[in-house]
Design a protein around this motif. Structure first.
Motif, PDB file in Angstrom:
ATOM      1  N   GLN A 463       0.930  -1.141  -0.042  1.00  0.00           N
ATOM      2  CA  GLN A 463      -0.071   0.125   0.056  1.00  0.00           C
ATOM      3  C   GLN A 463       0.828   1.262  -0.029  1.00  0.00           C
ATOM      4  OE1 GLN A 463      -2.696  -0.073   3.246  1.00  0.00           O
ATOM      5  NE2 GLN A 463      -3.884  -1.837   2.283  1.00  0.00           N
ATOM      6  N   TRP A 466       2.322   1.553  -3.397  1.00  0.00           N
ATOM      7  CA  TRP A 466       1.375   1.925  -4.444  1.00  0.00           C
ATOM      8  C   TRP A 466       0.982   3.175  -4.287  1.00  0.00           C
ATOM      9  CZ3 TRP A 466      -0.067   0.830  -9.032  1.00  0.00           C
ATOM     10  CH2 TRP A 466      -1.457   1.136  -9.533  1.00  0.00           C
ATOM     11  N   HIS A 469       3.432   5.775  -5.543  1.00  0.00           N
ATOM     12  CA  HIS A 469       3.420   5.853  -6.862  1.00  0.00           C
ATOM     13  C   HIS A 469       2.462   6.390  -7.351  1.00  0.00           C
ATOM     14  CE1 HIS A 469       4.183   4.338 -10.880  1.00  0.00           C
ATOM     15  NE2 HIS A 469       2.723   4.049 -11.066  1.00  0.00           N
ATOM     16  N   ARG A 642      -8.319   4.054  -9.435  1.00  0.00           N
ATOM     17  CA  ARG A 642      -7.649   3.853  -8.338  1.00  0.00           C
ATOM     18  C   ARG A 642      -8.744   3.721  -7.349  1.00  0.00           C
ATOM     19  NH1 ARG A 642      -4.307   3.810 -11.546  1.00  0.00           N
ATOM     20  NH2 ARG A 642      -2.338   4.988 -11.848  1.00  0.00           N
ATOM     21  N   GLU A 645      -9.582   0.035  -7.556  1.00  0.00           N
ATOM     22  CA  GLU A 645      -8.439  -1.019  -7.168  1.00  0.00           C
ATOM     23  C   GLU A 645      -8.554  -1.028  -5.255  1.00  0.00           C
ATOM     24  OE1 GLU A 645      -5.149  -0.208 -10.604  1.00  0.00           O
ATOM     25  OE2 GLU A 645      -4.728   0.407  -8.548  1.00  0.00           O
TER      26      GLU A 645
END
Length: 691
Positions: A463, A466, A469, A642, A645
Motif C-alpha cells: 500500500q 502503491w 507511486h 484507483r 483498485e
C-alpha cells in the motif's frame, strides 16, 4: 628569505614591593609585546571574517599606546628623560625624579602623590595593574659603566683576547707593552671615548632599539602564543589556587583577548561539523534536503533554526529582529560564511540549550525503554520460576497422597498396586495427551498469528509503495498540466497586449480623423481665398464710386488679407506647404489624395493581417482548451481506476478478516474439546480414586 622557526621566551609581568629600573624595562617590554599580541589577534579575526564573507562591525580592542608613549616617547617619555639626564653632568636621581614629575604628571597613566614625591617614587598604570617604581639608582643602572681600574687592568693584559674584550667593553685600545697603566686614546678636544657618557649608548636606548627590532621581526612572522600558568606560588603539586590563575590571566592579557573574541563570533563550526552537531534540532528538514540532494543543507538547517528562534521570541512577546533573511540571522547572532558558521554567544547558548534539552529528553526516553525491558525480563523470569515451583509442589503433594494411599491400603497390596499402576498409566497418558494438544494448539496459533502479521506487513508495504507511486504520478501529471495551462494563458495575454498595442498604433480611426482634419483645413483655406477674391472684385467695382470712403475699408481689408495670408502661410508650413501657391495647391491636393488612398489601403491590409493573426491565436487557444479537457478526463478516469483498485483491496482485507475469524472459532472449538477431554480424564481419575 630562508624559512625559520624561532622560540621567544618573553618576560613575565613583575610587580614587587620594591620596583626599580629593571622592572620598568621588563614591564615596558610586556606592554609592547601585549600591544603586538592584541593587534595580531584582531587582525586574525578581521581576516577570517573577510575570507568567509560575513558582515561584521569594527570591534574595539584595548590599546596601550598611551603607556608606551609615557615610557618611550621622544623627549617626554621616561626613558628619554632618563637618557637626557645621563648625558648631562651633575644630574642625580633627585633631578631625574623632579624632571619626570614636571613632564609626565598630566598623563593619565602616570601618578605620583605627595608622599611618593617626597620619597622619589612614581606609579605607572599598566594594563595588568598599577606598579610603583623607585628612582634610586636609575641613572647608574642606565649608564652601566665599568670601573676605570677594571678597564685599565683588562687593557694592560698580555693576552690579546682579554685586551680585545677591554676594547669592546670600554672602547680603550690595548697596550702593546707590559704592565703599565693604560693610556686610553683621546678624541676631539682631548676627551676620552671610554670616559665620555655622551657617545656611549645607555641601557634604556639599547633596550628600546632591541625591542623595536624584536617587534619588527615578530611582525614578519606568523606567531603562535603559549601562555604558561602557575597553579600556586609555592610550587606544590596537586594544588590549584583560582586567585593566582586569574591574576596571571589578567596580567597576560588573555581575559582582554577573550573579551574581544566574545564581542564578535567566538564560536565557529565548519558546515559539516555544524550539521553533525545540530542536526537533531531539525532532523526532518536535513533528511528531506539530503534526499533531494541539496548542496545547501547547512544553510537550510541554519535558517530553519533561526525561524524557530524568531517564532519563539514572537510567542514570548520579545521584539523580532526580522525574517529569516540576513537581518534575521544578524538579530539572532548567526552568520553563514563560505566554509564556516559563525555564532555569537547568545546564539550559541540558545542552540546548546535546545540541544541539551533534546538530548535530555532522548536520554529519559532511552532509560524508560531500558528499564521497561529490564522489568519485563525480570517478570518473565519470575513467572517461569513460579510455574516451575507450582509444578514441583503439586508433584510433591501428589506423591504424598500416593504414599498415604499405600499406607492405608497395605492390606490390599495387590489391588492397590494394580490400581496404582493403572492410575499412573492413565495419568502419564493424560499428561502426554495434554502436552501434545497444547503443543499443537500453541503451534497452530503462533503460525496463524505469524502469517497474519506477515500478511499485514506485506500489505502495508505494498500500500505504501502503491500510494507513493500514485501520488508521485498524479503530482507530475498535474504539474505538467498546470505548466501547460500557464504557458497558454501567458501566451494569450502577451498576444492580446501586442494586438492592443498594434491596433492603438495603427488604428484606422486615427488615420481617418487626421484625413478629415486635413480636408477641413483645406476647405477653410479655399473659402478664405474665395472670400478674398470676392472682396477684391467688390473693391474694384465700387472703387470709382466711393473711393475715399472705401479706401480705409480697403486698407483694413488689405490688413485682414495680409493677416489671412500670414495665417495661410503658417498653415501651409504646418501642412508641409500644401497651399504655397494656388496652382500648386491643386496638384499637391491630388497627390495627397492619392497618398491618403495608399495609406488607407496599407492600413486595411494590416488590419486584415491582424484579424488573421487573432483568428490563428483563437484556434490555438481552442486547441489548448481541448487538450486540457482531455487531460482532465484522463485524470478522472485514473482516479476512478484507483478507487476501484482500493475497493478490491478492501474486499480482500474483509475476506482475510473473515478467514481469521473462522480460524479463531476453530481455535475456540479446539480449546473447548481439550477442556472436555481434561474434564473426562479428571472424572475417570476420581472414579479410580474412589475404587
Amino acid at each position: 628569505e630562508e624559512a625559520t622557526i624561532g622560540v621567544l621566551d618573553i618576560f613575565g609581568f613583575e610587580s614587587f614591593a620594591e620596583n626599580s629600573f629593571e622592572q620598568l624595562c621588563i614591564n615596558f617590554c610586556n606592554e609592547s609585546l601585549q600591544q603586538q599580541f592584541n593587534r595580531y589577534i584582531f587582525k586574525l579575526e578581521q581576516k577570517e571574517y573577510e575570507r568567509e564573507g560575513i558582515m561584521w562591525e569594527f570591534i574595539e580592542f584595548p590599546d596601550n599606546q598611551d603607556i608606551l608613549d609615557l615610557i618611550d616617547k621622544k623627549r617626554t617619555g621616561i626613558l628619554a628623560i632618563l637618557n637626557d639626564q645621563c648625558s648631562l653632568p651633575k644630574c642625580t636621581d633627585s633631578t631625574f625624579a623632579a624632571r619626570i614629575y614636571n613632564v609626565c604628571s598630566p598623563d593619565e597613566r602616570f601618578d605620583a602623590s605627595t608622599l611618593q614625591r617626597a620619597r622619589g617614587r612614581f606609579t605607572v598604570r599598566h594594563y595588568a595593574g598599577p606598579v610603583e617604581y623607585g628612582t634610586e639608582s636609575f641613572l647608574e643602572k642606565n649608564k652601566d659603566e665599568l670601573p676605570k681600574e677594571a678597564s685599565e687592568l683588562l687593557a694592560s693584559s698580555s693576552c690579546s683576547f682579554v685586551r680585545m674584550l677591554a676594547v669592546g667593553m670600554a672602547g680603550v685600545p690595548p697596550q702593546r707593552g707590559g704592565g703599565g697603566p693604560p693610556t686610553p686614546p683621546r678624541g676631539r678636544g682631548g676627551i676620552s671615548r671610554a670616559s665620555s657618557s655622551l657617545l656611549r649608548p645607555t641601557v634604556g636606548a639599547q633596550f628600546s632599539k632591541q625591542l623595536v627590532t624584536l617587534r619588527e621581526r615578530v611582525e614578519r612572522t606568523t606567531p603562535h602564543y603559549i601562555r604558561c600558568l602557575k597553579t600556586n606560588d609555592d610550587i606544590l603539586p596537586n594544588t590549584f589556587r583560582p586567585n593566582v590563575i586569574v591574576d596571571q590571566l589578567r596580567s597576560g592579557g588573555v581575559l582582554e583577548a577573550v573579551r574581544v573574541s566574545r564581542v564578535g563570533y567566538p564560536q565557529r563550526y565548519p558546515h559539516g561539523d555544524f550539521v553533525g552537531r545540530y542536526r537533531c534540532l531539525a532532523a526532518r528538514t536535513v533528511d528531506e534536503a539530503r534526499k533531494l540532494r541539496r548542496k545547501n543543507v547547512c544553510e537550510l538547517l541554519v535558517r530553519t533554526l533561526v525561524r524557530r528562534f524568531l517564532s519563539e521570541q514572537s510567542a514570548t512577546g520579545s521584539p523580532r529582529g526580522g525574517s529569516d533573511s540576513g537581518k534575521g540571522l544578524l538579530s539572532v547572532g548567526v552568520q553563514i560564511g563560505q566554509s564556516k558558521v559563525f555564532l555569537q554567544r547568545r546564539a550559541f547558548t540558545k542552540l546548546e540549550d535546545a540541544r541539551s534539552a533534546l538530548m535530555e529528553r532522548a536520554a529519559v526516553r532511552i532509560q524508560a525503554t531500558a528499564r521497561a525491558f529490564q522489568c519485563r525480563t525480570e517478570y518473565e523470569i519470575a513467572l517461569a520460576s513460579i510455574i516451575v515451583m507450582q509444578c514441583s509442589i503439586r508433584r510433591m503433594l501428589a506423591c504424598r497422597y500416593v504414599l498415604a494411599v499405600r499406607v492405608h491400603r497395605s492390606a490390599e497390596r495387590i489391588q492397590a498396586t494394580f490400581r496404582r499402576f493403572s492410575a499412573e498409566t492413565w495419568f502419564d497418558a493424560t499428561v502426554f495427551v495434554a502436552r501434545w494438544v497444547q503443543k499443537l494448539y500453541r503451534g497452530r496459533r503462533a503460525r496463524i498469528l505469524f502469517s497474519y502479521l506477515k500478511y499485514d506487513s506485506k500489505a502495508r508495504i505494498i500500500q505504501r509503495a502503491w500510494w507513493g507511486h500514485i501520488a508521485g504520478r498524479t503530482v507530475s501529471e498535474r504539474r505538467a498540466s498546470i505548466i501547460l495551462i500557464q504557458c497558454a494563458v501567458r501566451c494569450r495575454v502577451a498576444r492580446k497586449q501586442r494586438r492592443i498595442l498594434r491596433i492603438s498604433a495603427r488604428d484606422t480611426s486615427n488615420i481617418a480623423s487626421e484625413r478629415n482634419q486635413l480636408r477641413n483645413q483645406m476647405s477653410i483655406v479655399k473659402r478664405e481665398l474665395e472670400e478674398a477674391k470676392l472682396r477684391s472684385e467688390e473693391l474694384e467695382r465700387f472703387k470709382r464710386e466711393n473711393f475715399d470712403a472705401e479706401r480705409n475699408r480697403v486698407q483694413i481689408e488689405n490688413e485682414k488679407k495680409k493677416q489671412l495670408e500670414e495665417t495661410l502661410r503658417l498653415r501651409e508650413e504646418e501642412m508641409k506647404q500644401i497651399a504655397a501657391e494656388q496652382n500648386r495647391f491643386r496638384r499637391e491636393d491630388a497627390e495627397k489624395r492619392e497618398l491618403e488612398k495608399a495609406k488607407v489601403r496599407l492600413r486595411e491590409e494590416k488590419i486584415e493581417d491582424i484579424s488573421a493573426e487573432r483568428n490563428q491565436l483563437q484556434r490555438e487557444l481552442d486547441a489548448v482548451r481541448r487538450e486540457l479537457e482531455k487531460t482532465q478526463a484522463r485524470l478522472a478516469e485514473l482516479l476512478r481506476s484507483r478507487e476501484e483498485e482500493l475497493e478490491d483491496i478492501n474486499a480482500e482485507q474483509q475476506q482475510r478478516r473473515s478467514e481469521i475469524s473462522v480460524m479463531k472459532r476453530e481455535l475456540e472449538e479446539t480449546k473447548l474439546s481439550r477442556k472436555k477431554v481434561i474434564k473426562d480424564a479428571a472424572t475417570e481419575r476420581d472414579q479410580l480414586r474412589s475404587q
